[in-house]
Every structure is written in structure tokens, then in C-alpha cells.
Design a protein around this motif. Structure first.
Motif: not given
Lengths: 215, 215
Positions: A42-69
Motif C-alpha cells: 500500500e505504501r509503495t502504491a501511494e508513493a510510486l503509483g503516480g510515476r510508475y505503472r504498477i501491478q500487484v499479484i496477491e498470493g493468499d491461501i483463501q479470500g481477497d482481503l489484501d487484493a481489495r486493500r
């Protein structure tokens, strides 16, 4: 097991070549449960999201809590559910990578499953492995999970705001990690207060610029 | 994998029958890295070591840091190094159990490898599974590691002394865990300050007395 790991090594290398073709920097973030991987993303996206094109892959056993965050920070995010598996690997990443337009990307961040053991064994298609260790976990962790630290290029020491309240010795941790991986980079941080985020962003931007120049 | 787990189930059941023959209570303590398993074992040894014959089996990937901490409390301790493996299982426990005089024992505590994923899949020769979750890890962990919580009989919520400084909601955690395992026991604790240790000891002594009566 050795054959599984060797086949994963080869697959990850092929996937990483695709990142290289497009000059995309790949980062794999690992830690035990609750050390602050998602907060770091989240901190990385806040700091660099305006200047770089960022894509995240969220690995979790179950659920999408982190992906939504993460998606709430305005960067692209694909969720992988491992359905019980304790790590990400090249086979699991294949379909997620196929969804991502690498030609329109600067930085791929993969957040691994919260586990200080298994993820260290499975190479991912990235250029740098980053391990987050949080101060409440204690500074004895490198002795107990040596593979994870020896496979890392940078260590984020998170929850520095809790340092006065826990038994954690920064110098002891650094010394133990350097024995496993000489020359490794450390960033002391509190993803909660934001302290140290600038140092992390500087490290990441150096890597991003070097990648652009290498194309 | 299913065959490996089934074979481990059978082995653990046979090993547990040996504990039953001698009226020994077996406890398996699990958690992510640094949540406070060893501190819980130390507190247990301090509180019950004078009244019950206690033996600890320490599971670690490498090293004997924890075994030395536990042995310093005056209880018997056998170290198992898993050599990279992310969990304990019946095969690894065999040689350790062979070293222990079950006829001269009341309580066997097995401290598993620090990992909220894999240990939940491998049944151990115990009567109760206890999971330690610490407040800095966050109250979202049951949603992300559901198997571990659903396999537990009691949850120790540790590092309650840090509650004012972290984002952790005790009610949210309990609600999420109860969905996975209705009727589960919770103990709020700080192994650091000692708060809540009495409640844990009461729970454990109830189980110890019931086992003695059942012989």
C-alpha cells in the motif's frame, strides 16, 4: 521434491525473461503472517503509483482481503488463491501473468503467502526478493528461518514504532542476517507511521531506473 | 499428498494410543513465527513444573535456541530439527518419542515449527491443538489461515500488552474464529507480563485432571 523445485526454477526463469523483454522490474515480498507485506505494498502504491505503472499479484491461501486493500490504492491487482498451498510458484503465477499487459508496466510486485519457510524454496519470476520482519517477532528469526534470509536481497524491518515495547535488537538481527547474506540491504520502517518509507522508495526507484537503462 | 496425510494420521493415532496407555496429556502448540510459542512453554513450565512431570519436544527447522530456553526452566526437552521441513509429523516425532519415558510423565508439550499453514495439515499424537496468535499480527488472520484455526481447540491471544499500540480487535478475531470452530476456548495473555497465564494454567490443569481420572 528436487524435481519439482528444478522444474519451477526453469518455469520462473522463462517467465522472468518475459518481464525482461518489456523492461519490467519484478519484486517478490515475503514474510511471516502479519509482518506488514500488504501495508508495504500500500505504501509503495501511494508513493510510486503516480510515476510508475504498477501491478500487484496477491498470493493468499483463501479470500481477497489484501487484493481489495491494494486495489483501493488505485493500482492493478490480481488475486491468486493457493487453495491451501503454503507458497506461490511459477505454475500458480502463469494464469495471473497471462492477464497482465507487460508492455504497459514498470513494476510487478508479488506478495507471497505469509510464511517464513516454504516461499523461500520456490523461485518466482522476479529480480529481487524482499523479506519483511517485524519487531514483535524477535531478532532471533534469522537463526530459525535461515533459508528465507539467505535468499533475500533486502530486508524491511517493519513496526519500528513498536521497538520501545518489544524485545528486539536491531543490531543483533542485522548481524545474523549479514552472516547469511553479506551485503544485504536493510530498511527500517513503520508502515503505520510512514517512517522509513522514503528510504524504501529510494531503493526501489534505483532498481526501476537501472532496469529502464538496461533496455 | 492425500496418501502422505492419511499415513501420518494413522501413525499419529498409534503414537497417541501410547500416550493414552500411560495417561499422558499431549498438547501441540502452533503459531506463525514469533507469536510466543516458546514463551508460552516457558510460562507453563514455571507454573506447573513443580506439580506435574512435563516433557517438551521442540520443533525447529534449524538450531536449538528454543530447546535451551525451555531446558533452563528445569523440564525435559528434546529438540527436533526438521532440516528445512515446514511442519512436524509422526515420522519426525518417532525417534523423539522413543527417548521419552512415558511411564514417568503427565504432560507432553510439542512446540511445532513457526508456520500458520503447513502444521495444520499434519495430525500429531496429542489431545489438544493450541494456536497462539499475537496482537501485532492483526485480527484478519482467521480469514487468511482458516485451516489452522478450524483445527484448534484453544486460541491463546498473546502480546495483549501491545494492544494499545496495534490495530487488533479482540472481538473481531473471536467472532471470525468461532465461525471456523464453534465453542473454542480463548485465553487472552501476555507471556511478557504474565497477565492471563493463570487462566491458561486453569484450562490445562482441567485437561490434566480429566486425563488422570480417565485412566
Amino acid at each position: 521434491m528436487r524435481r519439482v523445485l528444478a522444474s519451477n526454477d526453469a518455469l520462473a526463469a522463462a517467465q522472468r525473461r518475459k518481464l525482461d523483454e518489456h523492461g519490467v522490474l519484478g519484486i517478490n515480498i515475503m514474510s511471516g503472517p502479519g509482518a506488514g507485506k500488504t501495508s508495504l505494498v500500500e505504501r509503495t502504491a501511494e508513493a510510486l503509483g503516480g510515476r510508475y505503472r504498477i501491478q500487484v499479484i496477491e498470493g493468499d491461501i483463501q479470500g481477497d482481503l489484501d487484493a481489495r486493500r491494494v486495489a483501493a490504492k488505485g493500482v492493478g491487482c490480481v488475486q491468486i488463491n493457493t487453495q491451501g498451498a503454503c507458497h506461490l510458484d511459477g505454475l500458480m503465477l502463469g494464469p495471473a501473468l497471462a492477464e497482465i499487459d507487460l508492455g504497459n508496466l514498470d513494476l510487478l510486485i508479488i506478495e507471497n503467502v505469509g510464511n517464513l519457510v516454504c516461499p523461500a524454496e520456490f523461485v518466482l519470476p522476479v529480480h529481487y526478493n524482499v523479506t519483511v520482519i517485524s519487531t514483535p517477532e524477535g531478532s532471533d528469526k534469522p537463526a530459525k528461518y535461515p533459508l528465507m534470509f539467505s535468499k533475500s536481497d533486502a530486508i524491511v524491518i517493519n513496526k519500528m514504532d513498536l521497538l520501545p515495547f518489544v524485545d528486539f535488537n536491531v543490531a543483533v538481527l542485522k548481524k545474523a542476517v549479514r552472516k547469511l547474506k553479506p551485503g544485504i540491504t536493510f530498511v527500517e520502517m513503520s508502515t503505520k507511521t510512514g517512517a522509513g518509507v522514503d528510504q524504501w522508495v529510494t531503493w526501489l526507484e534505483q532498481k526501476l531506473r537501472a532496469r529502464r537503462r538496461s533496455r
